[in-house]
Design a protein around this motif. Sequence first.
Motif, PDB file in Angstrom:
ATOM      1  N   THR A  49     -10.664  -9.720   1.919  1.00  0.00           N
ATOM      2  CA  THR A  49     -11.401  -8.476   1.153  1.00  0.00           C
ATOM      3  C   THR A  49     -11.210  -7.307   1.791  1.00  0.00           C
ATOM      4  O   THR A  49     -10.910  -6.182   1.283  1.00  0.00           O
ATOM      5  CB  THR A  49     -12.675  -8.990   0.487  1.00  0.00           C
ATOM      6  OG1 THR A  49     -13.340  -9.594   1.516  1.00  0.00           O
ATOM      7  CG2 THR A  49     -12.675  -9.509  -0.945  1.00  0.00           C
ATOM      8  N   ASP A  50     -11.399  -7.421   3.036  1.00  0.00           N
ATOM      9  CA  ASP A  50     -11.376  -6.042   3.750  1.00  0.00           C
ATOM     10  C   ASP A  50     -10.097  -5.346   3.799  1.00  0.00           C
ATOM     11  O   ASP A  50      -9.883  -3.940   3.789  1.00  0.00           O
ATOM     12  CB  ASP A  50     -12.097  -6.112   5.368  1.00  0.00           C
ATOM     13  CG  ASP A  50     -11.289  -7.155   6.089  1.00  0.00           C
ATOM     14  OD1 ASP A  50     -10.682  -7.892   5.328  1.00  0.00           O
ATOM     15  OD2 ASP A  50     -11.447  -7.133   7.351  1.00  0.00           O
ATOM     16  N   SER A  51      -9.157  -6.266   3.972  1.00  0.00           N
ATOM     17  CA  SER A  51      -7.497  -5.671   3.945  1.00  0.00           C
ATOM     18  C   SER A  51      -7.177  -4.830   2.607  1.00  0.00           C
ATOM     19  O   SER A  51      -6.869  -3.917   2.425  1.00  0.00           O
ATOM     20  CB  SER A  51      -6.742  -7.073   4.241  1.00  0.00           C
ATOM     21  OG  SER A  51      -5.308  -6.334   4.023  1.00  0.00           O
ATOM     22  N   ALA A  52      -7.907  -5.704   1.377  1.00  0.00           N
ATOM     23  CA  ALA A  52      -7.609  -5.132   0.344  1.00  0.00           C
ATOM     24  C   ALA A  52      -8.452  -3.585   0.194  1.00  0.00           C
ATOM     25  O   ALA A  52      -8.033  -2.572  -0.438  1.00  0.00           O
ATOM     26  CB  ALA A  52      -8.068  -6.002  -1.155  1.00  0.00           C
ATOM     27  N   ALA A  53      -9.875  -3.806   0.471  1.00  0.00           N
ATOM     28  CA  ALA A  53     -10.424  -2.527   0.583  1.00  0.00           C
ATOM     29  C   ALA A  53      -9.905  -1.483   1.136  1.00  0.00           C
ATOM     30  O   ALA A  53      -9.562  -0.137   0.929  1.00  0.00           O
ATOM     31  CB  ALA A  53     -11.907  -2.865   1.029  1.00  0.00           C
ATOM     32  N   ASP A  54      -9.288  -1.502   2.588  1.00  0.00           N
ATOM     33  CA  ASP A  54      -8.677  -0.819   3.319  1.00  0.00           C
ATOM     34  C   ASP A  54      -7.507  -0.201   2.521  1.00  0.00           C
ATOM     35  O   ASP A  54      -7.164   1.011   2.583  1.00  0.00           O
ATOM     36  CB  ASP A  54      -7.920  -1.644   4.654  1.00  0.00           C
ATOM     37  CG  ASP A  54      -7.602  -0.657   5.710  1.00  0.00           C
ATOM     38  OD1 ASP A  54      -8.749   0.086   5.937  1.00  0.00           O
ATOM     39  OD2 ASP A  54      -6.909  -0.838   6.198  1.00  0.00           O
ATOM     40  N   CYS A 102      -4.951  -6.769  -4.333  1.00  0.00           N
ATOM     41  CA  CYS A 102      -5.282  -8.038  -3.945  1.00  0.00           C
ATOM     42  C   CYS A 102      -4.804  -8.207  -2.550  1.00  0.00           C
ATOM     43  O   CYS A 102      -3.547  -8.171  -2.379  1.00  0.00           O
ATOM     44  CB  CYS A 102      -5.266  -9.042  -5.128  1.00  0.00           C
ATOM     45  SG  CYS A 102      -4.817 -10.481  -4.373  1.00  0.00           S
ATOM     46  N   VAL A 107      -7.012   0.100  -0.802  1.00  0.00           N
ATOM     47  CA  VAL A 107      -7.531   1.073  -1.661  1.00  0.00           C
ATOM     48  C   VAL A 107      -7.738   2.381  -1.061  1.00  0.00           C
ATOM     49  O   VAL A 107      -7.391   3.378  -1.880  1.00  0.00           O
ATOM     50  CB  VAL A 107      -8.782   0.265  -2.505  1.00  0.00           C
ATOM     51  CG1 VAL A 107      -9.366   1.480  -3.330  1.00  0.00           C
ATOM     52  CG2 VAL A 107      -8.202  -0.798  -3.109  1.00  0.00           C
ATOM     53  N   ALA A 108      -8.476   2.460  -0.118  1.00  0.00           N
ATOM     54  CA  ALA A 108      -8.830   3.652   0.675  1.00  0.00           C
ATOM     55  C   ALA A 108      -7.397   4.501   0.777  1.00  0.00           C
ATOM     56  O   ALA A 108      -7.245   5.771   0.791  1.00  0.00           O
ATOM     57  CB  ALA A 108      -9.464   3.415   2.020  1.00  0.00           C
ATOM     58  N   GLN A 161      -8.680  -1.026  -7.408  1.00  0.00           N
ATOM     59  CA  GLN A 161      -9.925  -1.633  -6.898  1.00  0.00           C
ATOM     60  C   GLN A 161      -9.648  -2.684  -6.276  1.00  0.00           C
ATOM     61  O   GLN A 161      -8.686  -3.903  -6.496  1.00  0.00           O
ATOM     62  CB  GLN A 161     -10.526  -1.858  -8.467  1.00  0.00           C
ATOM     63  CG  GLN A 161     -12.045  -1.708  -8.626  1.00  0.00           C
ATOM     64  CD  GLN A 161     -12.649  -2.343  -9.969  1.00  0.00           C
ATOM     65  OE1 GLN A 161     -11.565  -2.594 -11.050  1.00  0.00           O
ATOM     66  NE2 GLN A 161     -13.673  -2.717  -9.842  1.00  0.00           N
ATOM     67  N   ALA A 162     -10.226  -3.148  -5.052  1.00  0.00           N
ATOM     68  CA  ALA A 162     -10.098  -4.375  -4.604  1.00  0.00           C
ATOM     69  C   ALA A 162     -10.742  -5.675  -4.942  1.00  0.00           C
ATOM     70  O   ALA A 162     -11.859  -5.489  -5.362  1.00  0.00           O
ATOM     71  CB  ALA A 162     -10.712  -4.154  -3.050  1.00  0.00           C
ATOM     72  N   ARG A 206       0.835  -1.114  -0.047  1.00  0.00           N
ATOM     73  CA  ARG A 206      -0.049  -0.089   0.041  1.00  0.00           C
ATOM     74  C   ARG A 206       0.902   1.330  -0.196  1.00  0.00           C
ATOM     75  O   ARG A 206       0.471   2.277  -0.656  1.00  0.00           O
ATOM     76  CB  ARG A 206      -0.863   0.007   1.134  1.00  0.00           C
ATOM     77  CG  ARG A 206      -0.407   0.206   2.489  1.00  0.00           C
ATOM     78  CD  ARG A 206      -1.619  -0.004   3.745  1.00  0.00           C
ATOM     79  NE  ARG A 206      -2.187  -1.367   3.659  1.00  0.00           N
ATOM     80  CZ  ARG A 206      -3.394  -1.385   4.319  1.00  0.00           C
ATOM     81  NH1 ARG A 206      -3.696  -0.564   4.970  1.00  0.00           N
ATOM     82  NH2 ARG A 206      -4.003  -2.668   4.249  1.00  0.00           N
TER      83      ARG A 206
END
Length: 282
Positions: free
Chosen positions: A36-41, A32, A43-44, A50-51, A14
């Motif tokens: 999935t929450d880790s990928a979304a975090d 990736c 991306v933020a 995109q996660a 990141r």
Amino acid sequence: MQVLNVVGAGRVGRSLARLWHQAGAVRLGGVCARRTDSAADAVAFIGAGQALALDAMPPAALWLLAVPDSELAAVAETLAGRIDSGTAFHASGALTAAVLAPLAARGLATASAHPALSFAEPARAVREFAGTPVALEGDAAACQTLSALFAAIGGAPFPLAAAAKPGYHAACAIASNYAVVLADLALRTAQRAGLDAATARAVLAPLAGQSLANAFTLGPAAALTGPVARGDAATVALHLAGLDQVPADADAYRALGRLALQLAAPGLEPARIAAVHEALAR
Ligand SMILES: NC(=O)c1ccc[n+]([C@@H]2O[C@H](COP(=O)([O-])OP(=O)(O)OC[C@H]3O[C@@H](n4cnc5c(N)ncnc54)[C@H](OP(=O)(O)O)[C@@H]3O)[C@@H](O)[C@H]2O)c1
């Protein structure tokens, strides 16, 4: 602009992705992680991308594999089933580009790019990245691509031979990790002698900081001071009498004392060298 996919959205993945995104050096594709929450975090944190799951990643010219070292071979094997062009690289200090062999066999240019920085806190790593040396090893084409990519975010890329990586990484671990262990040894020794924690820190932090800075500016032999550098065997024996309460600490003092004696020896009389050597052996 080249698309970058990031596999492994932890501290390094990141941080680098955000730096490249902020510099406008790449267009972020998929990000990736295991969860999935880790990928979304991530991306933020990056502010782009995109996660996605690994098998849903879009086509990309650049693939950063920032998974733990133990996962690199398996991830490279899985990815090799899906892609056949571009540049793939990882950030391990110890492993070489060879761990990406399944991707190289599919036609990708492969490399390792190790930034010599602690990414423990990603926001801080992003702020402090400028000037970080980055050891590049692998295909000439991949190294050329990565050299430009790291230079674009203020890194200082330099070439490293594959055979040098274990020694290079050991040196980084000594400088970074074992300097911390030495600080712990000094703090515990001071506290056993009766100093409270705050006083121990106040006394030792400037001493340690100045000595390390001197070692890298003046050179280790010129920076070395203290009883071993003076050939003062009686003081070495006094230190060891106290340290012997904790055998592991006394062993560390003896081992480091022998290395200090090697450093000091050219400036000492043979009788003093022998006396310090004997004090350290007791
Ligand atoms: N940390 C440092 O200071 C530093 C410095 C220089 C180089 N490096 C190197 O950088 C690389 C990454 O280290 P790191 O500290 O960033 O690790 P990290 O913070 O533990 O992050 C690892 C990431 O990989 C994901 N992951 C794990 N297994 C995976 C798999 N099979 N498929 C997809 N994603 C997977 C994790 O997912 P979850 O988030 O879901 O767990 C996590 O996002 C390593 O090669 C390390 O040696 C680290």
